[in-house]
Design an enzyme around this catalytic site. Structure first.
Site, PDB file in Angstrom:
ATOM      1  N   LYS A   1      11.115 -14.033  -2.221  1.00  0.00           N
ATOM      2  CA  LYS A   1      10.380 -13.109  -3.187  1.00  0.00           C
ATOM      3  C   LYS A   1      11.544 -13.068  -3.979  1.00  0.00           C
ATOM      4  O   LYS A   1      11.324 -13.326  -5.624  1.00  0.00           O
ATOM      5  CB  LYS A   1      10.403 -11.528  -2.842  1.00  0.00           C
ATOM      6  CG  LYS A   1       9.140 -11.427  -2.132  1.00  0.00           C
ATOM      7  CD  LYS A   1       8.003 -12.033  -2.875  1.00  0.00           C
ATOM      8  CE  LYS A   1       6.631 -11.564  -2.113  1.00  0.00           C
ATOM      9  NZ  LYS A   1       5.981 -11.181  -2.606  1.00  0.00           N
TER      10      LYS A   1
ATOM     11  N   TYR B   1      12.679 -14.551   4.420  1.00  0.00           N
ATOM     12  CA  TYR B   1      11.814 -13.610   3.420  1.00  0.00           C
ATOM     13  C   TYR B   1      12.669 -12.880   1.781  1.00  0.00           C
ATOM     14  O   TYR B   1      11.672 -12.981   0.803  1.00  0.00           O
ATOM     15  CB  TYR B   1      11.036 -12.629   4.303  1.00  0.00           C
ATOM     16  CG  TYR B   1      10.309 -11.071   3.101  1.00  0.00           C
ATOM     17  CD1 TYR B   1       9.025 -11.473   2.204  1.00  0.00           C
ATOM     18  CD2 TYR B   1      10.989 -10.112   3.048  1.00  0.00           C
ATOM     19  CE1 TYR B   1       8.293 -10.905   1.887  1.00  0.00           C
ATOM     20  CE2 TYR B   1       9.954  -9.291   3.041  1.00  0.00           C
ATOM     21  CZ  TYR B   1       8.428  -9.546   1.330  1.00  0.00           C
ATOM     22  OH  TYR B   1       8.594  -8.453   1.154  1.00  0.00           O
TER      23      TYR B   1
ATOM     24  N   GLY C   1      -5.089  -8.671   2.610  1.00  0.00           N
ATOM     25  CA  GLY C   1      -4.396  -7.912   3.131  1.00  0.00           C
ATOM     26  C   GLY C   1      -3.977  -6.750   2.454  1.00  0.00           C
ATOM     27  O   GLY C   1      -5.012  -6.347   2.265  1.00  0.00           O
ATOM     28  N   PHE C   2      -3.121  -5.530   3.323  1.00  0.00           N
ATOM     29  CA  PHE C   2      -3.349  -4.580   3.197  1.00  0.00           C
ATOM     30  C   PHE C   2      -3.339  -4.044   2.215  1.00  0.00           C
ATOM     31  O   PHE C   2      -3.906  -3.060   1.396  1.00  0.00           O
ATOM     32  CB  PHE C   2      -2.298  -4.221   3.886  1.00  0.00           C
ATOM     33  CG  PHE C   2      -1.712  -3.127   3.972  1.00  0.00           C
ATOM     34  CD1 PHE C   2      -2.327  -1.502   4.051  1.00  0.00           C
ATOM     35  CD2 PHE C   2       0.065  -2.073   3.423  1.00  0.00           C
ATOM     36  CE1 PHE C   2      -2.244  -0.004   4.044  1.00  0.00           C
ATOM     37  CE2 PHE C   2       0.133  -0.796   4.109  1.00  0.00           C
ATOM     38  CZ  PHE C   2      -0.857   0.002   4.495  1.00  0.00           C
ATOM     39  N   ILE C   3      -2.429  -4.418   1.373  1.00  0.00           N
ATOM     40  CA  ILE C   3      -2.134  -3.732  -0.312  1.00  0.00           C
ATOM     41  C   ILE C   3      -3.344  -5.030  -1.453  1.00  0.00           C
ATOM     42  O   ILE C   3      -3.950  -3.239  -1.845  1.00  0.00           O
ATOM     43  CB  ILE C   3      -1.040  -4.320  -0.564  1.00  0.00           C
ATOM     44  CG1 ILE C   3       0.244  -3.448   0.210  1.00  0.00           C
ATOM     45  CG2 ILE C   3      -0.665  -3.464  -2.144  1.00  0.00           C
ATOM     46  CD1 ILE C   3       1.646  -4.388  -0.448  1.00  0.00           C
TER      47      ILE C   3
END
Ligand code: UGA
Length: 322
Positions: A155, A151, A10-12
Site C-alpha cells: 500500500k 500488505y 468487497g466490503f467497503i
C-alpha cells in the site's frame, strides 16, 4: 458523476456503491470475485447492488490491462475509486506476491488509464497499517517508512506511485488511510466478523497474542461517506486518515461487548501473536474534518449493535465460511 468503482463486491466497495447510487451517481462496478474468502459474501453484496438501476457490473481484474482499457473506453469515468485490493495483514505473509501484483501493479494500470482518459479525481484506499512504530494519534505527515507486513508495504508503494502520477500528469489524487473498518457483511478474515460468528455458534474464539491489542475500529457507513466526500473539491495530492479518532478499543473489550449483545459467553483460545500485527492504532482526523468536512458519526456501541442486528437477521443465513 460517472464513477468507476473497483472492488465493488468487497466490503467497503459495496457500501460505497450503495451510497453513491443513493446519491444519484452512475456507477460501474468491477471486481474479480477472487476466493481469498468465501465468495458467498461477495455474491450477497453484488446482489444488493444490482437492485439499483444506475449500477452496472463487469467481472474482471485490475491486473488485466486489456480488460481495463475496454472499461475506460466504454465508460469514460469522471472519478475512479480504487477499492480493489488484497487486504489481509497476516495473510500477506503467506502469499506476498499477489499483494504486489494487485495492490501495486493493478493500481498502476488504473493510474495510467486515469491519466489517458482524463479522470477528474483518483481515490486510493490505503491503510492505518502504515503507521507501525509511530506515536499515536497518527497524523498523515508522519514518516511511514517501516511497514511491518507485505500488505502495508504494497500500500505504501501504491501511495507513492499515485504521487508520481500526480506530479507528472497533474492527476488529482486522494489517498484515504482507513482504520480497521467493520460493520455488516465485513471481511470474514477480520476480527470483528469472526468473533461475532464464533460467539454466536459457541465455537472457540481465537485471539492472537493477549487480546490487549487495540484498534481505532471505524464503522463502514462513516468510511463510505468519507470516500464520497473525497470525490469533490480536493485538488492536487492529499493523504487523509479516515478513522473514528477516539480511544482505541482492545479486542478483549470488543468480545465483552459482543457477549453482552448476544447474551452468550465466548470460549477464548489464545494463540501466538502475529509479527505483522500492530499493537494499537488511533487516527488523528483533523485533516479529514478540515478538508472533507468529515466526522465519524457511529460510536463503537452503535456500530456493534448494528452489526449484530444484521448478523441475526441476514448474515447467519448467508451460510458463509470463515
Ligand atoms: C484491518 C484490515 O484487515 C486491513 O485490511 C486494514 O488495512 C487495516 O485493518 C487498517 O486499519 O488499515 P487488522 O488491524 O489486522 O487489519 O484488523 P483485524 O483483522 O480486525 O485484526 C485486529 C486484531 O485482532 C489483530 O491484532 C489480530 O491479530 C486480532 N485477531 C484477528 C485475532 O486475535 N483473532 C482473529 O481471529 C482475527
Amino acid at each position: 458523476m460517472r464513477v468507476l468503482l473497483t472492488g465493488a463486491c468487497g466490503f467497503i466497495g459495496w457500501k460505497t456503491g450503495e451510497f453513491l447510487l443513493e446519491g444519484g451517481h452512475e456507477v460501474l462496478g468491477i471486481d474479480n470475485i477472487n476466493d481469498y474468502y468465501d465468495t458467498k459474501l461477495k455474491e450477497y453484496r453484488l446482489f444488493k447492488l444490482k437492485a439499483y438501476k444506475m449500477f452496472r457490473f463487469i467481472k474482471g481484474d485490475i491486473e488485466d490491462v486489456v480488460f481495463l482499457k475496454k472499461v475506460f473506453d466504454e465508460f469514460r469515468p469522471d472519478i475512479v475509486i480504487n477499492l480493489a485490493a488484497r487486504a489481509g495483514v497476516r495473510a500477506s505473509i503467506e502469499n506476498p506476491y499477489v499483494y504486489y501484483t494487485t495492490n501495486v501493479l493493478g493500481n498502476l494500470n488504473l493510474l495510467e488509464l486515469s491519466v489517458k482518459y482524463k479522470v477528474k479525481r483518483f481515490i486510493l484506499a490505503s491503510t492505518s497499517s502504515l503507521y507501525a512504530g509511530q506515536k499515536m494519534p497518527f497524523t498523515e505527515d508522519l514518516p511511514v517508512n517501516s511497514p511491518i507486513s507485505p500488505y502495508a508495504a504494497s500500500k505504501k508503494s501504491a501511495e507513492v506511485t499515485a504521487y508520481t502520477y500526480h506530479y507528472l500528469y497533474n492527476l488529482n489524487v486522494v489517498v484515504l488511510r482507513f482504520f480497521t473498518v467493520y460493520g455488516p457483511a465485513s471481511r470474514p478474515d477480520m476480527s470483528l466478523l469472526r468473533f461475532l460468528k464464533w460467539i454466536y455458534e459457541a465455537r472457540p474464539v481465537i485471539i492472537y497474542g493477549n487480546g490487549e491489542q487495540s484498534r481505532d475500529f471505524t464503522y463502514v457507513d462513516d468510511i463510505a461517506r468519507g470516500i464520497i466526500l473525497a470525490m469533490e473539491n480536493i485538488e492536487g495530492f492529499e493523504i487523509i486518515n479516515l478513522g473514528r479518532g477516539k480511544e482505541p478499543i482492545s479486542i478483549k473489550e470488543v468480545i465483552k461487548k459482543y457477549e453482552h449483545l448476544l447474551n452468550k459467553k465466548a470460549k477464548i483460545v489464545f494463540k501466538e501473536k502475529n509479527k505483522a500485527d500492530m499493537e494499537s492504532t488511533q487516527a488523528d482526523i483533523t485533516k479529514a474534518k478540515k478538508l472533507l468536512g468529515w466526522t465519524p458519526l457511529i460510536s463503537i456501541d452503535e456500530g456493534l449493535k448494528r452489526t449484530v442486528e444484521w448478523y441475526l437477521k441476514e448474515g447467519r443465513h448467508i451460510g458463509f465460511k470463515l
